[in-house]
Design a protein around this motif. Structure first.
Motif, mmCIF file in Angstrom:
data_model
loop_
_atom_site.group_PDB
_atom_site.id
_atom_site.type_symbol
_atom_site.label_atom_id
_atom_site.label_comp_id
_atom_site.label_asym_id
_atom_site.label_seq_id
_atom_site.Cartn_x
_atom_site.Cartn_y
_atom_site.Cartn_z
ATOM 1 N N SER A 12 -17.950 -1.426 -11.530
ATOM 2 C CA SER A 12 -17.253 -2.714 -11.573
ATOM 3 C C SER A 12 -15.835 -2.487 -12.075
ATOM 4 O O SER A 12 -15.643 -1.833 -13.102
ATOM 5 C CB SER A 12 -18.000 -3.689 -12.484
ATOM 6 N N VAL A 13 -14.867 -2.981 -11.342
ATOM 7 C CA VAL A 13 -13.467 -2.837 -11.735
ATOM 8 C C VAL A 13 -12.782 -4.190 -11.584
ATOM 9 O O VAL A 13 -13.297 -5.115 -10.943
ATOM 10 C CB VAL A 13 -12.732 -1.775 -10.893
ATOM 11 N N VAL A 14 -11.602 -4.255 -12.159
ATOM 12 C CA VAL A 14 -10.778 -5.442 -12.009
ATOM 13 C C VAL A 14 -9.755 -5.158 -10.914
ATOM 14 O O VAL A 14 -9.277 -4.025 -10.768
ATOM 15 C CB VAL A 14 -10.072 -5.801 -13.337
ATOM 16 N N GLU A 15 -9.439 -6.166 -10.160
ATOM 17 C CA GLU A 15 -8.493 -6.016 -9.054
ATOM 18 C C GLU A 15 -7.251 -5.244 -9.504
ATOM 19 O O GLU A 15 -6.767 -5.406 -10.625
ATOM 20 C CB GLU A 15 -8.099 -7.407 -8.558
ATOM 21 N N LYS A 16 -6.774 -4.393 -8.601
ATOM 22 C CA LYS A 16 -5.596 -3.540 -8.750
ATOM 23 C C LYS A 16 -5.879 -2.243 -9.497
ATOM 24 O O LYS A 16 -4.996 -1.375 -9.554
ATOM 25 C CB LYS A 16 -4.428 -4.283 -9.413
ATOM 26 N N GLU A 17 -7.075 -2.116 -10.022
ATOM 27 C CA GLU A 17 -7.446 -0.832 -10.625
ATOM 28 C C GLU A 17 -7.739 0.179 -9.522
ATOM 29 O O GLU A 17 -8.156 -0.182 -8.417
ATOM 30 C CB GLU A 17 -8.698 -0.982 -11.486
ATOM 31 N N ASP A 18 -7.541 1.459 -9.827
ATOM 32 C CA ASP A 18 -7.962 2.527 -8.924
ATOM 33 C C ASP A 18 -9.421 2.876 -9.253
ATOM 34 O O ASP A 18 -9.841 2.796 -10.417
ATOM 35 C CB ASP A 18 -7.100 3.777 -9.105
ATOM 36 N N ARG A 63 -4.748 2.462 1.431
ATOM 37 C CA ARG A 63 -5.163 2.515 0.017
ATOM 38 C C ARG A 63 -6.336 3.463 -0.208
ATOM 39 O O ARG A 63 -6.767 3.677 -1.335
ATOM 40 C CB ARG A 63 -5.554 1.107 -0.457
ATOM 41 N N TYR A 64 -6.869 4.013 0.884
ATOM 42 C CA TYR A 64 -8.030 4.899 0.799
ATOM 43 C C TYR A 64 -7.578 6.358 0.845
ATOM 44 O O TYR A 64 -6.686 6.723 1.612
ATOM 45 C CB TYR A 64 -8.973 4.669 1.980
ATOM 46 N N SER A 65 -8.239 7.186 0.059
ATOM 47 C CA SER A 65 -8.005 8.626 0.148
ATOM 48 C C SER A 65 -9.309 9.359 -0.130
ATOM 49 O O SER A 65 -10.207 8.838 -0.811
ATOM 50 C CB SER A 65 -6.911 9.074 -0.826
ATOM 51 N N TRP A 66 -9.392 10.563 0.431
ATOM 52 C CA TRP A 66 -10.611 11.351 0.308
ATOM 53 C C TRP A 66 -10.264 12.752 -0.142
ATOM 54 O O TRP A 66 -9.303 13.355 0.351
ATOM 55 C CB TRP A 66 -11.352 11.409 1.650
ATOM 56 N N ASN A 67 -11.059 13.280 -1.060
ATOM 57 C CA ASN A 67 -10.850 14.606 -1.620
ATOM 58 C C ASN A 67 -12.078 15.458 -1.316
ATOM 59 O O ASN A 67 -13.147 15.250 -1.889
ATOM 60 C CB ASN A 67 -10.623 14.496 -3.132
ATOM 61 N N PHE A 68 -11.930 16.411 -0.414
ATOM 62 C CA PHE A 68 -13.026 17.292 0.004
ATOM 63 C C PHE A 68 -12.847 18.633 -0.698
ATOM 64 O O PHE A 68 -11.830 19.299 -0.520
ATOM 65 C CB PHE A 68 -12.989 17.457 1.518
ATOM 66 N N GLN A 69 -13.841 19.031 -1.500
ATOM 67 C CA GLN A 69 -13.789 20.293 -2.225
ATOM 68 C C GLN A 69 -15.066 21.084 -1.899
ATOM 69 O O GLN A 69 -16.130 20.803 -2.445
ATOM 70 C CB GLN A 69 -13.725 20.043 -3.733
ATOM 71 N N LYS A 70 -14.942 22.080 -1.042
ATOM 72 C CA LYS A 70 -16.108 22.887 -0.681
ATOM 73 C C LYS A 70 -16.641 23.658 -1.877
ATOM 74 O O LYS A 70 -17.848 23.882 -2.000
ATOM 75 C CB LYS A 70 -15.764 23.853 0.444
ATOM 76 N N ALA A 81 -5.427 0.667 -6.065
ATOM 77 C CA ALA A 81 -5.091 -0.764 -6.155
ATOM 78 C C ALA A 81 -6.176 -1.606 -5.485
ATOM 79 O O ALA A 81 -5.926 -2.316 -4.508
ATOM 80 C CB ALA A 81 -3.726 -1.030 -5.534
ATOM 81 N N SER A 82 -7.375 -1.529 -6.022
ATOM 82 C CA SER A 82 -8.532 -2.177 -5.398
ATOM 83 C C SER A 82 -8.318 -3.682 -5.233
ATOM 84 O O SER A 82 -7.569 -4.322 -5.982
ATOM 85 C CB SER A 82 -9.787 -1.930 -6.246
ATOM 86 N N GLN A 83 -8.997 -4.224 -4.219
ATOM 87 C CA GLN A 83 -8.936 -5.652 -3.926
ATOM 88 C C GLN A 83 -10.355 -6.205 -3.872
ATOM 89 O O GLN A 83 -11.308 -5.462 -3.653
ATOM 90 C CB GLN A 83 -8.225 -5.880 -2.590
ATOM 91 N N VAL A 84 -10.439 -7.518 -4.027
ATOM 92 C CA VAL A 84 -11.757 -8.167 -3.999
ATOM 93 C C VAL A 84 -12.495 -7.851 -2.699
ATOM 94 O O VAL A 84 -13.717 -7.658 -2.677
ATOM 95 C CB VAL A 84 -11.622 -9.692 -4.205
ATOM 96 N N VAL A 117 -15.403 -5.598 -7.216
ATOM 97 C CA VAL A 117 -14.015 -5.760 -7.636
ATOM 98 C C VAL A 117 -13.819 -7.209 -8.027
ATOM 99 O O VAL A 117 -13.960 -8.119 -7.200
ATOM 100 C CB VAL A 117 -13.037 -5.372 -6.515
ATOM 101 N N LYS A 118 -13.487 -7.414 -9.288
ATOM 102 C CA LYS A 118 -13.349 -8.782 -9.797
ATOM 103 C C LYS A 118 -11.880 -9.178 -9.848
ATOM 104 O O LYS A 118 -11.013 -8.356 -10.134
ATOM 105 C CB LYS A 118 -13.980 -8.878 -11.182
ATOM 106 N N PRO A 119 -11.607 -10.451 -9.559
ATOM 107 C CA PRO A 119 -10.201 -10.901 -9.561
ATOM 108 C C PRO A 119 -9.619 -10.949 -10.966
ATOM 109 O O PRO A 119 -10.346 -10.948 -11.952
ATOM 110 C CB PRO A 119 -10.291 -12.312 -8.958
#
Lengths: 119, 113
Positions: A12-18, A63-70, A81-84, A117-119
């Motif tokens: 659970s995060v608040v809006e705009k958090e990563d 706003r999306y990114s992916w980190n692949f580590q073999k 910057a998460s959104q509702v 994601v909470k406002p």
């Protein structure tokens, strides 16, 4: 054996958090494919990204990114910057080629991480 | 078709009855998958088809569950003598190539009363 672990059941995060969603996988193959899907409250599964085992380049899409580590068998997903509207269950998946048909093979999903994601 | 189509969208059945769930994959998609998703849970692999053959049916929970695919197209998942624990959403997916994403249907919500 083929296995995908998403250790975070709920976040659970608040809006705009990563926020970063973790995915760890197990496979015996050197060739495999990794995926992320989103399942919003409406229920349909929406494809987000695929990655093959030979491409470790990280990817960014808005706003999306992916980190692949073999080295650590991980394929983590970060929302900046998460959104509702990002509230959903997110699934990581692994596919190994079928040994007999050299085709798609079994597609296995993790248990999912429910992001709120909470406002 | 344009997308993966599943029917019926909802099914309520009495305990002990047999049910058939249908999946129409995207045309040309050789691989087809069935999953079960219980309320609030993840996707449980049941079986997958490559063409009309099922290389892996290890996820079928019991011999009450069976599936077939014909014409490298339509697939039917059959549950015999349904039990209350069979209540779930059954999802079907298809994909063209091993390195491509799978496309999912909207699912069949099965309720066993």
């Amino acid at each position: 054996a083929q296995k995908v672990t998403q250790a975070q059941t709920e976040i659970s995060v608040v809006e705009k958090e990563d926020v970063t969603l973790d995915c760890v996988y197990e496979t015996r193959d050197t060739t495999y494919y990794l995926f992320w899907y989103k399942q919003p409250p409406s229920g349909e599964l929406v494809f987000l990204i695929r990655r093959n085992s030979f491409d470790e380049q990280n990817e960014i899409s808005g706003r999306y990114s992916w980190n692949f580590q073999k080295s650590t068998s991980s394929f983590n997903f970060t929302i900046t910057a998460s959104q509702v509207v990002d509230s959903a269950v997110y699934f990581c998946a692994l596919s190994e080629p079928d040994m007999i048909y050299n085709q798609g093979g079994k597609l296995i999903f993790g248990q999912g991480t429910e992001l709120s994601v909470k406002p | 078709g344009a997308g993966v189509s599943q029917s019926p969208s909802n099914k309520v059945t009495e305990k002990g009855k047999d049910v058939e769930l249908r999946c129409d994959p995207i045309s040309g998609h050789t691989a087809l998958y069935w999953y079960r998703q219980r309320l609030g849970q993840g996707l449980e692999f049941l079986i997958y088809f490559q063409g009309n053959s099922a290389p892996d049916k290890s996820g079928l929970p019991s011999d009450r569950f069976s599936a077939e695919r014909t014409g490298e197209s339509v697939s039917t998942l059959t549950i015999q003598r349904t039990q209350q624990e069979d209540s779930a959403v059954y999802l079907c997916a298809s994909r063209r190539q091993p390195n491509t994403e799978a496309f999912f249907g909207q699912g069949t919500r099965l309720t066993v009363v």
